[in-house]
Design a protein around this motif. Sequence first.
Motif, PDB file in Angstrom:
ATOM      1  N   ARG A  16     -75.942  33.948  11.416  1.00  0.00           N
ATOM      2  CA  ARG A  16     -77.342  34.113  11.800  1.00  0.00           C
ATOM      3  C   ARG A  16     -77.419  35.166  12.892  1.00  0.00           C
ATOM      4  O   ARG A  16     -76.639  35.148  13.833  1.00  0.00           O
ATOM      5  N   THR A  17     -78.368  36.072  12.754  1.00  0.00           N
ATOM      6  CA  THR A  17     -78.631  37.055  13.785  1.00  0.00           C
ATOM      7  C   THR A  17     -79.728  36.509  14.686  1.00  0.00           C
ATOM      8  O   THR A  17     -80.774  36.072  14.206  1.00  0.00           O
ATOM      9  N   LEU A  18     -79.472  36.515  15.991  1.00  0.00           N
ATOM     10  CA  LEU A  18     -80.418  35.999  16.969  1.00  0.00           C
ATOM     11  C   LEU A  18     -80.681  37.064  18.012  1.00  0.00           C
ATOM     12  O   LEU A  18     -79.742  37.606  18.609  1.00  0.00           O
ATOM     13  N   THR A  19     -81.957  37.387  18.231  1.00  0.00           N
ATOM     14  CA  THR A  19     -82.327  38.275  19.323  1.00  0.00           C
ATOM     15  C   THR A  19     -82.611  37.409  20.538  1.00  0.00           C
ATOM     16  O   THR A  19     -83.399  36.463  20.465  1.00  0.00           O
ATOM     17  N   VAL A  20     -81.945  37.726  21.650  1.00  0.00           N
ATOM     18  CA  VAL A  20     -82.135  36.984  22.896  1.00  0.00           C
ATOM     19  C   VAL A  20     -82.844  37.908  23.878  1.00  0.00           C
ATOM     20  O   VAL A  20     -82.392  39.033  24.124  1.00  0.00           O
ATOM     21  N   ARG A  21     -83.968  37.428  24.409  1.00  0.00           N
ATOM     22  CA  ARG A  21     -84.717  38.193  25.413  1.00  0.00           C
ATOM     23  C   ARG A  21     -84.649  37.438  26.740  1.00  0.00           C
ATOM     24  O   ARG A  21     -84.960  36.257  26.803  1.00  0.00           O
ATOM     25  N   TYR A  22     -84.232  38.147  27.791  1.00  0.00           N
ATOM     26  CA  TYR A  22     -84.074  37.556  29.115  1.00  0.00           C
ATOM     27  C   TYR A  22     -85.223  37.985  30.021  1.00  0.00           C
ATOM     28  O   TYR A  22     -85.659  39.141  29.968  1.00  0.00           O
ATOM     29  N   PHE A  23     -85.646  37.074  30.873  1.00  0.00           N
ATOM     30  CA  PHE A  23     -86.721  37.370  31.812  1.00  0.00           C
ATOM     31  C   PHE A  23     -86.293  37.007  33.234  1.00  0.00           C
ATOM     32  O   PHE A  23     -85.494  36.093  33.438  1.00  0.00           O
ATOM     33  N   ALA A  24     -86.834  37.752  34.213  1.00  0.00           N
ATOM     34  CA  ALA A  24     -86.668  37.492  35.644  1.00  0.00           C
ATOM     35  C   ALA A  24     -85.190  37.319  36.010  1.00  0.00           C
ATOM     36  O   ALA A  24     -84.385  38.195  35.732  1.00  0.00           O
ATOM     37  N   ALA A  25     -84.825  36.192  36.651  1.00  0.00           N
ATOM     38  CA  ALA A  25     -83.456  35.979  37.129  1.00  0.00           C
ATOM     39  C   ALA A  25     -82.443  35.978  35.985  1.00  0.00           C
ATOM     40  O   ALA A  25     -81.293  36.389  36.165  1.00  0.00           O
ATOM     41  N   ALA A  26     -82.851  35.540  34.806  1.00  0.00           N
ATOM     42  CA  ALA A  26     -81.946  35.547  33.656  1.00  0.00           C
ATOM     43  C   ALA A  26     -81.615  36.988  33.261  1.00  0.00           C
ATOM     44  O   ALA A  26     -80.480  37.307  32.918  1.00  0.00           O
ATOM     45  N   LYS A  27     -82.605  37.855  33.334  1.00  0.00           N
ATOM     46  CA  LYS A  27     -82.402  39.278  33.020  1.00  0.00           C
ATOM     47  C   LYS A  27     -81.412  39.897  34.014  1.00  0.00           C
ATOM     48  O   LYS A  27     -80.497  40.610  33.618  1.00  0.00           O
ATOM     49  N   ALA A  28     -81.583  39.578  35.288  1.00  0.00           N
ATOM     50  CA  ALA A  28     -80.677  40.109  36.313  1.00  0.00           C
ATOM     51  C   ALA A  28     -79.254  39.588  36.117  1.00  0.00           C
ATOM     52  O   ALA A  28     -78.290  40.344  36.214  1.00  0.00           O
ATOM     53  N   GLU A  34     -82.385  42.393  26.768  1.00  0.00           N
ATOM     54  CA  GLU A  34     -82.353  41.907  25.391  1.00  0.00           C
ATOM     55  C   GLU A  34     -80.995  42.199  24.777  1.00  0.00           C
ATOM     56  O   GLU A  34     -80.369  43.215  25.094  1.00  0.00           O
ATOM     57  N   GLU A  35     -80.573  41.305  23.900  1.00  0.00           N
ATOM     58  CA  GLU A  35     -79.347  41.546  23.142  1.00  0.00           C
ATOM     59  C   GLU A  35     -79.440  40.808  21.811  1.00  0.00           C
ATOM     60  O   GLU A  35     -80.248  39.900  21.643  1.00  0.00           O
ATOM     61  N   ILE A  36     -78.609  41.233  20.885  1.00  0.00           N
ATOM     62  CA  ILE A  36     -78.537  40.585  19.579  1.00  0.00           C
ATOM     63  C   ILE A  36     -77.162  39.948  19.467  1.00  0.00           C
ATOM     64  O   ILE A  36     -76.147  40.593  19.749  1.00  0.00           O
ATOM     65  N   VAL A  37     -77.147  38.665  19.072  1.00  0.00           N
ATOM     66  CA  VAL A  37     -75.891  37.946  18.915  1.00  0.00           C
ATOM     67  C   VAL A  37     -75.806  37.381  17.501  1.00  0.00           C
ATOM     68  O   VAL A  37     -76.821  37.189  16.836  1.00  0.00           O
ATOM     69  N   ASP A  47     -75.824  25.809  20.830  1.00  0.00           N
ATOM     70  CA  ASP A  47     -74.702  26.703  20.502  1.00  0.00           C
ATOM     71  C   ASP A  47     -74.957  28.107  21.044  1.00  0.00           C
ATOM     72  O   ASP A  47     -74.048  28.757  21.570  1.00  0.00           O
ATOM     73  N   ALA A  48     -76.181  28.575  20.908  1.00  0.00           N
ATOM     74  CA  ALA A  48     -76.534  29.911  21.405  1.00  0.00           C
ATOM     75  C   ALA A  48     -76.395  29.961  22.924  1.00  0.00           C
ATOM     76  O   ALA A  48     -75.838  30.924  23.469  1.00  0.00           O
ATOM     77  N   VAL A  49     -76.877  28.930  23.614  1.00  0.00           N
ATOM     78  CA  VAL A  49     -76.779  28.889  25.075  1.00  0.00           C
ATOM     79  C   VAL A  49     -75.312  28.872  25.500  1.00  0.00           C
ATOM     80  O   VAL A  49     -74.915  29.586  26.434  1.00  0.00           O
ATOM     81  N   ASP A  50     -74.481  28.109  24.815  1.00  0.00           N
ATOM     82  CA  ASP A  50     -73.042  28.077  25.121  1.00  0.00           C
ATOM     83  C   ASP A  50     -72.403  29.449  24.928  1.00  0.00           C
ATOM     84  O   ASP A  50     -71.588  29.882  25.744  1.00  0.00           O
ATOM     85  N   LEU A  51     -72.783  30.140  23.854  1.00  0.00           N
ATOM     86  CA  LEU A  51     -72.262  31.480  23.604  1.00  0.00           C
ATOM     87  C   LEU A  51     -72.662  32.445  24.717  1.00  0.00           C
ATOM     88  O   LEU A  51     -71.846  33.216  25.213  1.00  0.00           O
ATOM     89  N   LEU A  52     -73.928  32.390  25.123  1.00  0.00           N
ATOM     90  CA  LEU A  52     -74.411  33.266  26.190  1.00  0.00           C
ATOM     91  C   LEU A  52     -73.687  32.977  27.499  1.00  0.00           C
ATOM     92  O   LEU A  52     -73.313  33.891  28.235  1.00  0.00           O
ATOM     93  N   ARG A  53     -73.492  31.707  27.790  1.00  0.00           N
ATOM     94  CA  ARG A  53     -72.792  31.300  29.007  1.00  0.00           C
ATOM     95  C   ARG A  53     -71.365  31.862  29.016  1.00  0.00           C
ATOM     96  O   ARG A  53     -70.918  32.423  30.016  1.00  0.00           O
ATOM     97  N   SER A  54     -70.671  31.754  27.900  1.00  0.00           N
ATOM     98  CA  SER A  54     -69.293  32.242  27.854  1.00  0.00           C
ATOM     99  C   SER A  54     -69.220  33.769  27.831  1.00  0.00           C
ATOM    100  O   SER A  54     -68.284  34.352  28.367  1.00  0.00           O
TER     101      SER A  54
END
Length: 98
Positions: A16-28, A34-37, A47-54
């Motif tokens: 699955r292709t997922l576009t992740v958009r970050y705002f404010a402190a998450a963006k920093a 933005e990124e595609i995972v 699962d997506a949050v775990d991937l982003l964290r790692s």
Amino acid sequence: MTTGIDSRTGTGIATRTLTVRYFAAAKAAAGTAEEIVELGSGATVADAVDLLRSAHGPELGTVLDRCSFLLDEFAVRDRSTVLRDASVLDVLPPFAGG
């Protein structure tokens, strides 16, 4: 949906292709707006949050612990929600003010 190769078995897997958009402190913390995972078929918001964290390390991990999420513009109440291909996940840290 695309097809990848499972590195453990050498067989094809649906992803699955997922576009992740970050705002404010998450963006920093992520260092990008933005990124595609790519995630495996049946992947969830958790699962997506775990991937982003790692992928981004402890600074983003700390921010993610306080974030809320929108999946295709709807609030995520259950992180076990299964992702669809080409979904958009917005990462929203707490905002102050009124």
